[in-house]
Motif scaffolding. Structure first.
Motif, PDB file in Angstrom:
ATOM      1  N   LYS A  50       0.842  -1.199   0.000  1.00  0.00           N
ATOM      2  CA  LYS A  50       0.000   0.000   0.000  1.00  0.00           C
ATOM      3  C   LYS A  50       0.876   1.246   0.000  1.00  0.00           C
ATOM      4  CE  LYS A  50      -4.009  -1.956   2.409  1.00  0.00           C
ATOM      5  NZ  LYS A  50      -4.904  -1.844   3.599  1.00  0.00           N
ATOM      6  N   THR A  92       0.314   5.660   0.358  1.00  0.00           N
ATOM      7  CA  THR A  92      -0.586   6.792   0.560  1.00  0.00           C
ATOM      8  C   THR A  92      -0.054   7.982  -0.221  1.00  0.00           C
ATOM      9  OG1 THR A  92      -1.244   6.040   2.762  1.00  0.00           O
ATOM     10  CG2 THR A  92      -1.615   8.366   2.246  1.00  0.00           C
ATOM     11  N   THR A 118      -5.050   6.238  -0.247  1.00  0.00           N
ATOM     12  CA  THR A 118      -4.177   5.079  -0.073  1.00  0.00           C
ATOM     13  C   THR A 118      -4.557   4.029  -1.107  1.00  0.00           C
ATOM     14  OG1 THR A 118      -3.893   5.485   2.295  1.00  0.00           O
ATOM     15  CG2 THR A 118      -3.444   3.258   1.502  1.00  0.00           C
ATOM     16  N   TYR A 119      -3.549   3.563  -1.847  1.00  0.00           N
ATOM     17  CA  TYR A 119      -3.800   2.610  -2.925  1.00  0.00           C
ATOM     18  C   TYR A 119      -3.005   1.326  -2.711  1.00  0.00           C
ATOM     19  CZ  TYR A 119      -6.001   6.558  -5.216  1.00  0.00           C
ATOM     20  OH  TYR A 119      -6.831   7.618  -5.493  1.00  0.00           O
ATOM     21  N   GLN A 120      -3.619   0.230  -3.104  1.00  0.00           N
ATOM     22  CA  GLN A 120      -2.980  -1.077  -3.014  1.00  0.00           C
ATOM     23  C   GLN A 120      -2.400  -1.435  -4.376  1.00  0.00           C
ATOM     24  OE1 GLN A 120      -4.730  -4.305  -0.504  1.00  0.00           O
ATOM     25  NE2 GLN A 120      -4.947  -5.391  -2.427  1.00  0.00           N
TER      26      GLN A 120
END
Length: 342
Positions: A116, A118, A168-170
Motif C-alpha cells: 500500500k 498513501t 491510499t492505494y494497493q
C-alpha cells in the motif's frame, strides 16, 4: 504345494501388495506437507514468471535449496492434485516452514503479494513519483520534464498534473507507477461525478479542468480544514472582479522542483505560465493533487465580501474585505512585511 499353502501365499502377497499401496499412497500424500527451509528463517518473495509451469517452479525452489527434491514421488503427488498445477504469474511471499501445499495453493489462486502507498493531498506528481521510487517496490515508468512541465511514460503518453485523487492505494509487487496512477485517476473521476450529482459548478468555473485547478490552489493555501470554503470564496470573489489571484503556491509551482523554499520578490515579478502575480485568471493546469474536500469547497464556497487573506502563523488566516485592512493584517502577522496581495 498344497492348496492350503497356495492360499496362504496368495493371502500374504495380497497383504504385501496392499501394504505397498498404502505405503506408496502415504509417501505421495506427505509430499504436500513438505516444509520450505529458508536461510535464517526468513521470508522471501518469489517471482512466478508468465508461461512457467509448476515443475519449473519447483525446480527453481530446489536450486535455491528452499526445498528438497523427492523426484518421482513429488511428480506423482502433483498428478493427484492437478488443481495446484494451474499456477498464476506474479510475485508471492514464501515463509520459512510453510508447507508446499499451502504455498502452491496461494500460487494457484493468484494470491500475489500486495503493498500500500498513501498519496498525499497538496503534493505534486513529481513528489508522488519520488515517494513511489523511494519504496523500492514500484517500477517508475513516468518521467518529469521540468523544462516543459510534462510527465510522459515509456509509451510517450502524457500524464497530467493534479488529475488524481490523493488516497491510499494497493498495488502488486513491482507494479508500474502508471498502474497506480490509473487507479488514482479513476478515483478522481468517480469523485467528480459524485460531487456533480450533488452540486453545480460555479458560473466562473465552467469546466472540470478549471475546477480541479482552483481546488489545487485551495488545497495548497489551506492550513486549517475549516477554512477551505472561505478561501474558495475569496478566490471566486477575486475572479469575479477580474483581479489577479496573487497566490504564492502558483509561483512556487512555476519555479519547479528546484525551488529552495525561499520565495523572493524577484520570484513574484518573474512571469511564468503559473505566476498569478503577473497573470490574470487561473493557471493553465493544477499545481498539486486536490483532495475531495478541496474539490467540494469550490462547489460550496463561503459567501463573503472578502478579497484578501494572510497567514497568521498558526495554520489559520486573517481574512479582509479591503486592501487597507489586509495591509494592517500583513504588518501584524508577517512582521511588517510590505508585500500585499493587491
Amino acid at each position: 504345494m498344497t492348496n492350503k499353502i497356495k492360499a496362504t501365499l496368495i493371502t500374504w502377497l495380497m497383504c504385501l501388495a496392499l501394504l505397498a499401496t498404502i505405503s506408496a499412497a502415504y509417501l505421495i500424500n506427505i509430499q504436500g506437507r513438505t516444509l520450505f527451509k529458508l536461510p535464517n528463517q526468513a521470508t522471501v518473495l518469489v517471482e512466478v514468471k508468465s508461461g512457467s509451469n509448476v515443475v519449473q517452479l519447483l525446480k527453481q525452489m530446489n536450486q535455491r535449496d528452499y526445498l528438497t527434491d523427492t523426484g518421482v514421488l513429488r511428480k506423482l503427488w502433483l498428478k493427484t492434485n492437478p488443481h495446484l498445477s494451474q499456477i498464476k504469474a506474479g510475485w508471492y511471499q514464501l515463509s520459512h516452514d510453510q508447507s508446499l501445499v499451502s504455498w502452491l495453493s496461494e500460487v494457484a489462486k493468484g494470491e500475489v503479494i500486495t503493498h500500500k502507498i498513501t498519496l498525499v493531498e497538496g503534493q505534486t506528481l513529481w513528489e508522488w513519483l519520488a515517494k513511489m521510487s523511494s519504496t523500492g517496490l514500484i517500477n517508475i515508468d513516468v518521467k518529469f520534464d521540468e523544462g516543459n512541465f510534462r510527465y510522459t511514460d515509456l509509451t510517450g503518453r502524457v500524464w497530467s498534473e493534479g488529475t488524481y485523487l490523493p488516497e491510499t492505494y494497493q498495488f502488486t509487487h513491482l507494479a508500474s507507477a502508471t498502474s497506480i496512477l490509473r487507479q488514482a485517476k479513476q478515483a478522481q473521476v468517480d469523485t467528480l461525478n459524485q460531487l456533480l450529482s450533488e452540486y453545480e459548478l460555479p458560473e466562473l468555473i465552467p469546466s472540470k479542468a478549471q475546477w480541479i485547478t482552483l481546488a489545487s490552489i485551495i488545497e495548497k493555501e489551506t492550513g486549517a480544514a475549516h477554512e477551505r470554503e472561505h478561501i474558495a470564496g475569496v478566490f471566486l470573489n477575486r475572479l469575479s472582479r477580474n483581479m489577479r489571484l496573487q497566490t504564492d503556491p502558483t509561483v512556487i509551482y512555476g519555479i519547479g522542483p528546484s525551488f529552495d523554499g525561499d520565495i523572493t520578490r524577484e520570484h513574484l515579478k518573474t512571469p511564468t505560465p503559473f505566476n498569478t502575480y503577473t497573470m490574470k485568471g487561473l493557471p493553465p493546469s493544477p499545481i498539486a493533487a486536490p483532495s475531495k474536500a478541496a474539490l467540494e469547497s469550490v462547489l460550496k464556497p463561503l459567501a463573503t465580501q472578502d478579497l484578501y487573506f494572510v497567514a497568521k502563523g498558526n495554520g489559520e488566516h486573517h481574512f479582509s474585505e479591503t486592501l487597507q485592512e489586509h495591509n494592517q493584517a500583513v504588518r501584524q502577522y508577517q512582521l511588517n512585511k510590505t508585500i500585499s496581495k493587491e
